[in-house]
Design an enzyme around this catalytic site. Structure first.
Site, PDB file in Angstrom:
ATOM      1  N   THR A   9       2.141  23.313  26.296  1.00 16.82           N
ATOM      2  CA  THR A   9       1.471  24.565  26.666  1.00 16.82           C
ATOM      3  C   THR A   9       0.778  24.406  28.022  1.00 16.82           C
ATOM      4  OG1 THR A   9      -0.536  24.194  25.384  1.00 16.82           O
ATOM      5  CG2 THR A   9       1.343  25.171  24.214  1.00 16.82           C
ATOM      6  N   GLU A  13      -0.538  20.616  22.951  1.00 13.45           N
ATOM      7  CA  GLU A  13      -1.325  21.839  23.189  1.00 13.45           C
ATOM      8  C   GLU A  13      -2.224  21.673  24.424  1.00 13.45           C
ATOM      9  OE1 GLU A  13      -2.158  24.718  23.152  1.00 13.45           O
ATOM     10  OE2 GLU A  13      -2.061  25.727  21.223  1.00 13.45           O
ATOM     11  N   HIS A  14      -2.972  22.744  24.737  1.00 15.00           N
ATOM     12  CA  HIS A  14      -3.730  22.861  25.992  1.00 15.00           C
ATOM     13  C   HIS A  14      -4.688  21.684  26.277  1.00 15.00           C
ATOM     14  CE1 HIS A  14      -7.528  23.737  23.968  1.00 15.00           C
ATOM     15  NE2 HIS A  14      -6.753  24.223  23.020  1.00 15.00           N
ATOM     16  N   ASP A  15      -4.874  21.412  27.533  1.00 14.46           N
ATOM     17  CA  ASP A  15      -5.904  20.479  28.025  1.00 14.46           C
ATOM     18  C   ASP A  15      -5.753  19.041  27.517  1.00 14.46           C
ATOM     19  OD1 ASP A  15      -7.523  22.397  29.604  1.00 14.46           O
ATOM     20  OD2 ASP A  15      -7.778  23.347  27.645  1.00 14.46           O
TER      21      ASP A  15
END
Ligand code: UDP
Length: 219
Positions: free
Chosen positions: A122, A140-142
């Site tokens: 993402t 997923e993010h970050d």
């Protein structure tokens, strides 16, 4: 030969699974070149799944202006050793990904990655060299992922997780999300067993298993 040539390094399970992904990639890019297997267990040239397979020395001896190599070997220490050799020898590390992966915004990914079918990455993610993300894994993010990290199939890596170099995440493992201020950290060289549910930081060089994941003590 005036065209670049391509190779998958490793003709065992990992390599034979990634060869069709590599073929798909060249087709997508409109490149009509040979893809070889490199495998050092071979004394002589062979055909593996319809492709010429030869050892590294014989591949190096082929005449081509550029040579791109995807290292398709799950063992990350071997990946690092071979990546250094490839760079020293003036060949290029090749990044290969399936047609149907999902990549969102602001992703930085190092050279030599292998992203198998159905992988999702993402937004706002940084990944190092020679990352392997096997079938159906997601990031997923970050997240921040180091060099030579390996995901077996179906890894669920949620947001704000930091995974250090050479960590191996087993099939179907789930890693709980961290926060921006306190990311969940998987230490360098750690192994997360298949199906593990990781709820807190994992120290470097240990193996964790189970739900919730706990350090497997060596006997
Ligand atoms: N291999 C190689 N050169 C090396 C180390 C390994 O060609 O320096 C090859 C090895 O001969 C084998 C493959 O890489 O065919 C690794 O296969 P393995 O079944 O151990 O692992 P996987 O395919 O699951 O990564």
């Amino acid at each position: 030969m005036s065209q670049p040539i391509y190779a998958i390094y490793g003709a065992s399970g990992c390599g034979r699974s990634l060869m069709p992904v590599a073929r798909q990639q060249l087709y997508r890019e409109g490149v009509n070149s040979e893809i070889y297997f490199i495998d050092d267990s071979l004394q002589e040239q062979q055909i593996v799944n319809g492709h010429i397979a030869l050892n590294y020395q014989s591949f190096k001896d082929l005449d081509a202006p550029q040579k791109y190599v995807l290292i398709a070997i799950a063992n990350s220490q071997i990946r690092e050793k071979l990546a250094n050799q490839i760079i020293r020898d003036g060949l290029q590390l090749w990044t290969v990904h399936a047609d149907n992966i999902v990549m969102m915004d602001n992703i930085e990914i190092g050279e030599g990655a292998a992203l198998s079918p159905f992988v999702s990455i993402t937004s706002n993610i940084k990944i190092g060299k020679c990352f392997h993300a096997n079938l159906y894994s997601y990031v997923e993010h970050d997240c921040v992922i180091g060099d030579y990290v390996t995901f077996a199939p179906g890894v669920k890596c949620n947001g704000n997780i930091h995974i250090q170099d050479h960590a191996y995440i087993g099939a179907g493992a789930v890693i709980k999300q961290g926060t921006a201020n306190k990311p969940l950290v998987i230490g360098r060289g750690a192994i997360v067993g298949m199906g593990a549910v990781v709820t807190k930081d994992v120290p470097p060089n240990v193996t964790v298993v189970g739900n919730p994941a706990r350090v497997l003590e060596k006997n």
